[in-house]
Scaffold this active site. Structure first.
Site, PDB file in Angstrom:
ATOM      1  N   ASP A   1     -11.337  -0.994  -0.899  1.00 36.29           N
ATOM      2  CA  ASP A   1     -11.240  -1.821   0.303  1.00 36.29           C
ATOM      3  C   ASP A   1      -9.810  -2.046   0.778  1.00 36.29           C
ATOM      4  O   ASP A   1      -9.610  -2.567   1.872  1.00 36.29           O
ATOM      5  CB  ASP A   1     -11.877  -3.195   0.039  1.00 36.29           C
ATOM      6  CG  ASP A   1     -13.368  -3.083  -0.086  1.00 36.29           C
ATOM      7  OD1 ASP A   1     -13.953  -2.294   0.678  1.00 36.29           O
ATOM      8  OD2 ASP A   1     -13.954  -3.745  -0.957  1.00 36.29           O
TER       9      ASP A   1
ATOM     10  N   HIS B   1     -10.821  -4.786  -9.797  1.00 37.02           N
ATOM     11  CA  HIS B   1     -12.203  -4.304  -9.758  1.00 37.02           C
ATOM     12  C   HIS B   1     -12.842  -4.612 -11.093  1.00 37.02           C
ATOM     13  O   HIS B   1     -12.172  -4.552 -12.128  1.00 37.02           O
ATOM     14  CB  HIS B   1     -12.221  -2.789  -9.495  1.00 37.02           C
ATOM     15  CG  HIS B   1     -13.546  -2.282  -9.048  1.00 37.02           C
ATOM     16  ND1 HIS B   1     -14.558  -1.985  -9.931  1.00 37.02           N
ATOM     17  CD2 HIS B   1     -14.031  -2.051  -7.807  1.00 37.02           C
ATOM     18  CE1 HIS B   1     -15.607  -1.577  -9.243  1.00 37.02           C
ATOM     19  NE2 HIS B   1     -15.320  -1.607  -7.964  1.00 37.02           N
TER      20      HIS B   1
ATOM     21  N   HIS C   1     -18.571  -8.627  -2.557  1.00 36.29           N
ATOM     22  CA  HIS C   1     -19.063  -7.253  -2.700  1.00 36.29           C
ATOM     23  C   HIS C   1     -18.590  -6.440  -1.494  1.00 36.29           C
ATOM     24  O   HIS C   1     -17.436  -6.014  -1.454  1.00 36.29           O
ATOM     25  CB  HIS C   1     -20.583  -7.326  -2.837  1.00 36.29           C
ATOM     26  CG  HIS C   1     -21.250  -6.069  -3.277  1.00 36.29           C
ATOM     27  ND1 HIS C   1     -20.580  -4.961  -3.683  1.00 36.29           N
ATOM     28  CD2 HIS C   1     -22.575  -5.752  -3.379  1.00 36.29           C
ATOM     29  CE1 HIS C   1     -21.447  -4.013  -4.011  1.00 36.29           C
ATOM     30  NE2 HIS C   1     -22.667  -4.467  -3.832  1.00 36.29           N
TER      31      HIS C   1
HETATM   32  N1  ACO Z   1      -5.431 -11.016  -7.095  1.00 42.46           N
HETATM   33  C1  ACO Z   1      -4.834 -11.781  -8.048  1.00 42.46           C
HETATM   34  N2  ACO Z   1      -5.304 -11.915  -9.300  1.00 42.46           N
HETATM   35  C2  ACO Z   1      -6.437 -11.268  -9.603  1.00 42.46           C
HETATM   36  C3  ACO Z   1      -7.109 -10.446  -8.672  1.00 42.46           C
HETATM   37  C4  ACO Z   1      -6.572 -10.338  -7.389  1.00 42.46           C
HETATM   38  N3  ACO Z   1      -7.151  -9.566  -6.468  1.00 42.46           N
HETATM   39  N4  ACO Z   1      -8.220  -9.920  -9.259  1.00 42.46           N
HETATM   40  C5  ACO Z   1      -8.237 -10.384 -10.517  1.00 42.46           C
HETATM   41  N5  ACO Z   1      -7.148 -11.206 -10.729  1.00 42.46           N
HETATM   42  C6  ACO Z   1      -6.770 -11.843 -11.991  1.00 42.46           C
HETATM   43  C7  ACO Z   1      -7.630 -13.057 -12.283  1.00 42.46           C
HETATM   44  O1  ACO Z   1      -7.040 -14.244 -11.784  1.00 42.46           O
HETATM   45  C8  ACO Z   1      -7.668 -13.044 -13.795  1.00 42.46           C
HETATM   46  O2  ACO Z   1      -6.442 -13.540 -14.266  1.00 42.46           O
HETATM   47  P1  ACO Z   1      -6.401 -14.448 -15.617  1.00 42.46           P
HETATM   48  O3  ACO Z   1      -6.817 -13.503 -16.712  1.00 42.46           O
HETATM   49  O4  ACO Z   1      -5.000 -14.925 -15.713  1.00 42.46           O
HETATM   50  O5  ACO Z   1      -7.400 -15.555 -15.400  1.00 42.46           O
HETATM   51  C9  ACO Z   1      -7.713 -11.552 -14.118  1.00 42.46           C
HETATM   52  O6  ACO Z   1      -7.056 -10.902 -13.028  1.00 42.46           O
HETATM   53  C10 ACO Z   1      -9.131 -10.996 -14.280  1.00 42.46           C
HETATM   54  O7  ACO Z   1      -9.888 -11.311 -13.112  1.00 42.46           O
HETATM   55  P2  ACO Z   1     -11.449 -11.554 -13.073  1.00 42.46           P
HETATM   56  O8  ACO Z   1     -11.769 -12.418 -11.891  1.00 42.46           O
HETATM   57  O9  ACO Z   1     -11.930 -12.017 -14.416  1.00 42.46           O
HETATM   58  O10 ACO Z   1     -11.990 -10.099 -12.840  1.00 42.46           O
HETATM   59  P3  ACO Z   1     -13.429  -9.709 -12.337  1.00 42.46           P
HETATM   60  O11 ACO Z   1     -13.723  -8.379 -12.923  1.00 42.46           O
HETATM   61  O12 ACO Z   1     -14.425 -10.776 -12.544  1.00 42.46           O
HETATM   62  O13 ACO Z   1     -13.210  -9.594 -10.748  1.00 42.46           O
HETATM   63  C11 ACO Z   1     -12.950  -8.768  -8.576  1.00 42.46           C
HETATM   64  C12 ACO Z   1     -13.212  -8.415 -10.043  1.00 42.46           C
HETATM   65  C13 ACO Z   1     -14.020  -9.761  -8.071  1.00 42.46           C
HETATM   66  C14 ACO Z   1     -13.072  -7.500  -7.738  1.00 42.46           C
HETATM   67  C15 ACO Z   1     -11.527  -9.366  -8.452  1.00 42.46           C
HETATM   68  O14 ACO Z   1     -10.568  -8.453  -8.903  1.00 42.46           O
HETATM   69  C16 ACO Z   1     -11.201  -9.831  -7.026  1.00 42.46           C
HETATM   70  O15 ACO Z   1     -11.575 -10.949  -6.640  1.00 42.46           O
HETATM   71  N6  ACO Z   1     -10.510  -8.938  -6.212  1.00 42.46           N
HETATM   72  C17 ACO Z   1     -10.235  -9.274  -4.837  1.00 42.46           C
HETATM   73  C18 ACO Z   1     -11.489  -9.056  -3.982  1.00 42.46           C
HETATM   74  C19 ACO Z   1     -11.794  -7.575  -3.819  1.00 42.46           C
HETATM   75  O16 ACO Z   1     -10.920  -6.778  -3.517  1.00 42.46           O
HETATM   76  N7  ACO Z   1     -13.093  -7.217  -3.982  1.00 42.46           N
HETATM   77  C20 ACO Z   1     -13.543  -5.844  -3.765  1.00 42.46           C
HETATM   78  C21 ACO Z   1     -14.102  -5.241  -4.999  1.00 42.46           C
HETATM   79  S1  ACO Z   1     -14.576  -3.571  -4.666  1.00 42.46           S
HETATM   80  C22 ACO Z   1     -16.137  -3.659  -4.020  1.00 42.46           C
HETATM   81  O17 ACO Z   1     -16.946  -4.530  -4.242  1.00 42.46           O
HETATM   82  C23 ACO Z   1     -16.513  -2.584  -3.091  1.00 42.46           C
END
Ligand code: ACO
Length: 422
Positions: free
Chosen positions: A357, A301, A262
């Site tokens: 971020d 996101h 988060h």
């Molecule tokens: N890098 C590489 N691949 C990613 C990323 C990433 N940052 N984010 C998502 N993916 C991929 C996943 O591997 C998945 O691929 P698949 O379909 O082949 O399995 C697909 O994209 C969907 O990802 P999910 O994890 O299902 O998406 P979710 O909505 O649950 O996650 C999250 C959102 C947690 C923000 C994720 O994108 C992530 O971990 N990002 C990096 C951390 C980050 O920047 N967090 C800040 C969020 S903003 C905030 O809270 C203020």
């Protein structure tokens, strides 16, 4: 065509038709089919747990509005205290309202001496500032006998004012403690963001706050002030639904924000950029991410499937800060990463764009904040959003104490086994 949905229970043949309003249907109607029917929706992916008139977010289009005002306009024309007022009251303040609100906030920035001498001084020397912040917010409520009088409008307004005014003081105090520096008292001649920077960084008498940096701090506060029903805000609402006082609820919300998924992501971005080190290493890093070896931090996101509008604003502000403080060596790595990812089908097909971020950590770092403080910087302005949601929930007749149901997957009833027979 009617905007309704018809649900048929194939076990009994019973059916119900319910209206769909703006894409939402009341799931309580399912109880008519079977009072024991449950919807399984982990992490609330398809559940609207409340009505809210505070923040509008369209993740597909990359739109964010507070009380109807586009974030781009607020970022350009407003200031954090005005935005906090807007979130809490629903309208921008008039001249007189703004003057009173600003005066009141500035005159509530002090904290009780015992908070520092007895409470904060009790932490271990290397305590994480966010852990200290969470505890200090909860402790703050114990200093006010009226903290729990949340049914009285004037009292709730007073607690709201205290929290918004005192969170920067607490944040700066936690930082100064962790650095072994003497505490700097709030200065009533400074505005909200300048006062915060002064409490953080003043050493000696010749400290001057650069207005460009104050503006950047204030902008970051505006951009982080609210983001509808995210994990921290949902926590705030759940705790508020039990009618806990706003200090305890804000401490709970801040605990959720402390989590690396988060509010901790900006810290992860800076660490990732440091690990990558140089522009030449970017292609190899991207290949590793695509091969499933880690994530590209600051990308993707849960809600935004387009450019996070806050990321665009922050990127521009970063250049203004770098003009004053000198360019971060990590900026080139970040730009190359963004450019590479946005041209790569892996990221494009998954709709992974920079989130708030991706660049905020670089600005925080350029402003002089240590990485440990990043989540605290997020929590200060988000307190305004949390309190707006707290009040909205208390006044919402649809709401009761939060109590989700579960899908029990444990063992069936069985008889107790004496320890000798296990
Ligand atoms: N890098 C590489 N691949 C990613 C990323 C990433 N940052 N984010 C998502 N993916 C991929 C996943 O591997 C998945 O691929 P698949 O379909 O082949 O399995 C697909 O994209 C969907 O990802 P999910 O994890 O299902 O998406 P979710 O909505 O649950 O996650 C999250 C959102 C947690 C923000 C994720 O994108 C992530 O971990 N990002 C990096 C951390 C980050 O920047 N967090 C800040 C969020 S903003 C905030 O809270 C203020």
């Amino acid at each position: 065509m009617a905007e309704t949905i018809t649900i048929i229970d194939d076990r009994t043949g019973k059916q119900i038709t319910v209206p769909i309003t703006e894409g939402v249907f009341p799931s309580a109607a399912l109880r008519e089919l079977d009072p024991n029917l449950r919807m399984y929706d982990p992490a609330f992916l398809s559940t609207a747990a409340c009505k809210s008139a505070i923040t509008y977010l369209d993740g597909e289009e990359g739109i964010l509005r507070y009380r109807g005002y586009p974030i781009e306009q607020l970022a350009e024309k407003s200031n954090f205290l005005e935005v906090a007022y807007l979130l809490l009251n629903g309208e921008l303040p008039t001249d007189a309202e703004s003057e009173k609100w600003t005066y009141d906030v500035i005159h509530h920035t002090m904290i009780h001496e015992n908070m520092r001498k007895r409470f904060v001084d009790g932490f271990h020397y290397d305590a994480h500032p966010m852990g200290m912040f969470v505890s200090a917010i909860a402790a703050l409520g114990t200093f006010y006998t009226d903290a729990k009088s949340i049914d009285e409008t004037n009292s709730l307004a007073k607690q709201t004012l205290r929290l918004i005014a005192k969170t920067p003081t607490i944040a700066a105090m936690c930082y100064r403690f962790s650095m072994g520096l003497p505490f700097v008292a709030p200065d009533n001649s400074l505005d909200y963001s300048a006062n915060f920077l002064n409490m953080m960084f003043r050493i000696g008498d010749d400290y001057r706050i650069n207005p460009v940096l104050t503006k950047a701090m204030d902008l970051l506060f505006i951009l982080h002030a609210d983001h509808e029903q995210n994990c921290g805000t949902t926590t705030m609402r759940v705790v508020a639904s039990a009618h806990a006082d706003p200090y305890s609820a804000a401490a709970a919300a801040a605990s959720a924000l402390y989590g690396p998924l988060h509010g901790g992501a900006n810290e992860a971005v800076v660490r990732m950029l440091q690990d990558i080190g140089t522009v030449d290493n970017v292609p190899g890093f991207i290949a590793d991410v695509k091969a499933g070896k880690g994530r590209l931090q600051g990308f993707g996101h849960r809600v935004y499937k387009n450019y996070d509008p806050r990321a665009t604003i922050i990127k521009k502000a970063a250049y203004e800060v770098f003009e004053v403080m000198g360019k971060s060596p990590l900026l080139d790595v970040a730009l190359k990463l963004e450019d590479t990812a946005l041209k790569d089908d892996y990221f494009v097909s998954r709709k992974l764009y920079p989130n708030v971020d991706f660049y905020s950590g670089l600005i925080y770092q350029a402003l002089g904040f240590p990485v440990d403080m990043f989540t605290v910087l997020f929590a200060i302005p988000r307190t305004a959003g949390w309190l707006a949601h707290y009040a909205e929930l208390l006044h919402d007749d649809d709401q009761k104490i939060s109590r989700p149901r579960q899908w029990y997957t444990g063992v069936d009833a069985r008889d107790y086994v004496a320890i000798a027979k296990r």
